[in-house]
Design an enzyme around this catalytic site. Structure first.
Site, PDB file in Angstrom:
ATOM      1  NE  ARG A  66       3.619 109.786  25.798  1.00  0.00           N
ATOM      2  CZ  ARG A  66       4.747 109.097  25.462  1.00  0.00           C
ATOM      3  NH1 ARG A  66       5.993 109.198  25.635  1.00  0.00           N
ATOM      4  NH2 ARG A  66       4.656 107.695  24.940  1.00  0.00           N
ATOM      5  CD  GLU A 103       8.532  95.056  16.113  1.00  0.00           C
ATOM      6  OE1 GLU A 103       8.520  94.791  14.691  1.00  0.00           O
ATOM      7  OE2 GLU A 103       8.194  96.172  16.432  1.00  0.00           O
TER       8      GLU A 103
END
Length: 182
Positions: A66, A103
């Site tokens: 994006r 993560e």
């Protein structure tokens, strides 16, 4: 930088929350309604163009995917070059690659090795600052290419994910410009 109240409300009204995407418990911030509204999309573009002018930018870097959509019209409007930062293995010529921690695991991004010239001032543009990993890796790539980080600009910062704290050491004093913080 923070969007004035009227602009903030316009932009927030054009960002849709999608619960449980891409996995349960995540609320995805969908900017496609904003892109569909010429006034809102134009306002974001102009805000980022002003940053290009203020920071004397030579090129903008858009982060996959994006960030490409936001950065490309900014580059055209500001009269500067556009450089895509892609996931590893997507660019066809010689690249610079940067790994970074997620993560759960790692990822890698790349730019073309000849995309940035030494001394060029570069503004990184993306839609959302979440955990800051991709943005931080892009700063490392820019510096490895010999260019100067003029700053990072994002439409939306998800404050609760602490991306700003992860990104700040890599900014080395360059500004983080955010239109909306939630």
């Amino acid at each position: 930088m923070s969007a004035p109240a009227g602009l903030r409300e316009l932009l927030l009204s054009r960002i849709a929350d999608v619960p449980d995407h891409p996995q349960p418990g995540v609320v995805f911030k969908d900017i496609t309604p904003l892109l569909d509204d010429p006034a809102a999309f134009g306002a974001v573009t102009e805000a980022f163009v002003e940053l290009c002018e203020r920071h004397r930018v030579d090129k903008v870097v858009g982060l996959e995917a994006r960030g490409f959509i936001l950065a490309a019209p900014v580059a055209i409007r500001a009269g500067v070059g556009f450089v895509p930062v892609r996931k590893a293995g997507k660019l066809p010529r010689a690249t610079l690659r940067q790994a970074y921690e997620l993560e759960y695991g790692t990822a890698e991004i790349e730019i073309h090795a000849d995309a940035l010239a030494p001394g060029e001032r570069v503004l990184v543009i993306d839609d959302v600052l979440a955990t800051g990993g991709t943005a931080d890796a892009s700063l490392q790539l820019i510096r490895r290419a010999g260019a100067e980080v003029a700053g990072v600009a994002v439409l939306l910062e998800l404050d609760f994910l602490a991306g700003r704290q992860r990104l700040e050491p890599g900014l080395k004093g360059a500004p983080l410009e955010v239109l909306i913080t939630v």
